[in-house]
Write an enzyme that holds these catalytic residues in place. Structure first.
Site, short mmCIF file in Angstrom:
data_model
loop_
_atom_site.label_atom_id
_atom_site.label_comp_id
_atom_site.label_asym_id
_atom_site.label_seq_id
_atom_site.Cartn_x
_atom_site.Cartn_y
_atom_site.Cartn_z
CG ASP A 1 -0.31 -0.01 2.53
OD1 ASP A 1 0.90 0.26 2.60
OD2 ASP A 1 -1.00 -0.26 3.54
N GLY B 1 -10.98 4.14 1.45
CA GLY B 1 -11.78 5.01 2.29
C GLY B 1 -13.05 4.41 2.81
CG ASP C 1 -5.77 -5.19 2.59
OD1 ASP C 1 -5.28 -4.81 3.68
OD2 ASP C 1 -6.40 -4.42 1.85
#
Length: 376
Positions: free
Chosen positions: A93, A217, A267
């Site tokens: 990420d 988000g 994930d």
């Protein structure tokens, strides 16, 4: 394996998709759950075990690896795969979520974010270009754009500002990523819980023609219905022929319902974190091994499981280990949980291939609703 990054849809069942991501380090069967290896380790597990459970890919975290051991050091040591002995695909990420959630001091502007390390208090600057540079030094196979993730609830003005900033950062990340053969950069759809902002973000990112797309988000405090509504809103505006990744999700029920809406990759720290805190995921639902009801129960968690942690150890022993704060308890329950998550993904893939995903979903939810074995 292929020399280039490729995504192929093998079957669909309603909106649910069965596919494969192919890249030089291996093939990722989708829908896929990626165990989280934040600092180069899936907590409480050997990576050989993680692979044996069926994981095709794991996740690493740019923020944490940037702080220690440091990306330049990882590069000198041969890259993250070599360092941790995982020759299969790794997704990193961007570090944006951790910068926003962990750093006590941060200053955000168009150029990026300056933040204070939670480890030693040192100041760092993360720009879109630096995020991609770090991920390149780590040698990850799928790299994520730097974005700004706003915790919900938030004002529409703040959500729109962060979404627009993330779009501009996506363009810069694409330039910084360049053409890395065999690798991919994914864009991240933002927009909070506001439908028209989600649509605008998805459409703008689609115009960048990236290798894959994530929905970010979400799972940041909003109810599940809001999360699912935002997926329903966003999916029609994401390229059909590219992989779709729902970041940070989630519970088994979250994943089932998201697959039904067209999500390919997930994930979450939930299976590992829950295991360390005495919670087990099973086909009968979630079981809290701290409860006294298990203290003299010699039955296993699940006699039908292929995982030794679920099949061969008694609830009484697991209860004792957890109550005694023995590390083995967390190790065994993490093993069980990751096994359950990978078995769930395998069941989902098989059901989609056979055109019976709706039945599989209903059966799975019925088993959860039925609940655990009656106490002795």
């Amino acid at each position: 394996m292929t020399e280039t990054f490729q995504f192929k849809l093998l079957a669909t069942d309603g909106k649910a998709r069965r596919g494969e991501v192919s890249m030089p380090r291996g093939t990722i069967r989708t829908p896929a759950f990626m165990p989280v290896g934040t600092v180069g380790t899936v907590k409480a597990m050997y990576l050989d075990q993680v692979r044996e459970l069926g994981a095709d890919i794991i996740l690493g975290n740019t923020y944490h690896l940037m702080l220690r051991p440091g990306p330049e050091r990882v590069a000198r040591l041969g890259g993250l795969h070599e360092l941790i002995r995982w020759p299969h695909p790794i997704l990193t990420d961007s570090g944006g979520f951790q910068v926003m959630s962990l750093s006590g001091l941060r200053k955000l502007d168009e150029q990026g974010v300056t933040f204070k390390s939670h480890v030693d208090g040192a100041l760092h600057h993360m720009s879109p270009e630096r995020s991609i540079e770090i991920q390149g030094l780590l040698d990850s196979d799928i790299q994520m754009q730097l974005d700004e993730c706003v915790a919900l609830p938030a004002s529409p003005t703040e959500i729109e500002r962060a979404m627009e900033m993330s779009l501009r950062w996506a363009e810069r990340c694409k330039v910084a990523f360049g053409d890395q053969r065999g690798k991919a950069m994914f864009g991240i759809v933002q927009g909070g819980d506001i439908p028209h902002l989600r649509v605008r973000s998805a459409q703008a990112l689609a115009g960048l023609d990236l290798k894959g797309y994530a929905i970010g988000g979400l799972a940041v405090g909003e109810p599940q219905e809001v999360m699912l509504d935002m997926i329903d809103t966003t999916i029609p505006h994401m390229p059909f022929e590219k992989p779709r990744y729902l970041m940070g999700v989630g519970t088994p029920d979250d994943m089932l319902k998201s697959v039904a809406r067209g999500i390919d990759m997930f994930d979450c720290v939930m299976p590992t974190r829950s295991g360390r805190h005495g919670l087990a995921f099973t086909r009968r639902g979630r079981i809290n091994l701290r409860n006294a009801r298990h203290a003299e129960d010699m039955r296993p968690l699940d006699e039908e499981s292929n995982c030794p942690a679920a099949r061969d150890y008694s609830r009484a022993y697991l209860h004792h280990l957890i109550r005694a704060n023995e590390s083995l308890g967390g190790m065994l329950l993490t093993w069980n949980n990751l096994s359950y998550y990978q078995d769930l993904m395998a069941g989902i893939r098989k059901a989609i291939e056979e055109g019976r995903f709706a039945d599989f979903m209903a059966e799975t939810q019925e088993n959860w609703a039925r609940g655990d074995l009656a106490p002795l």
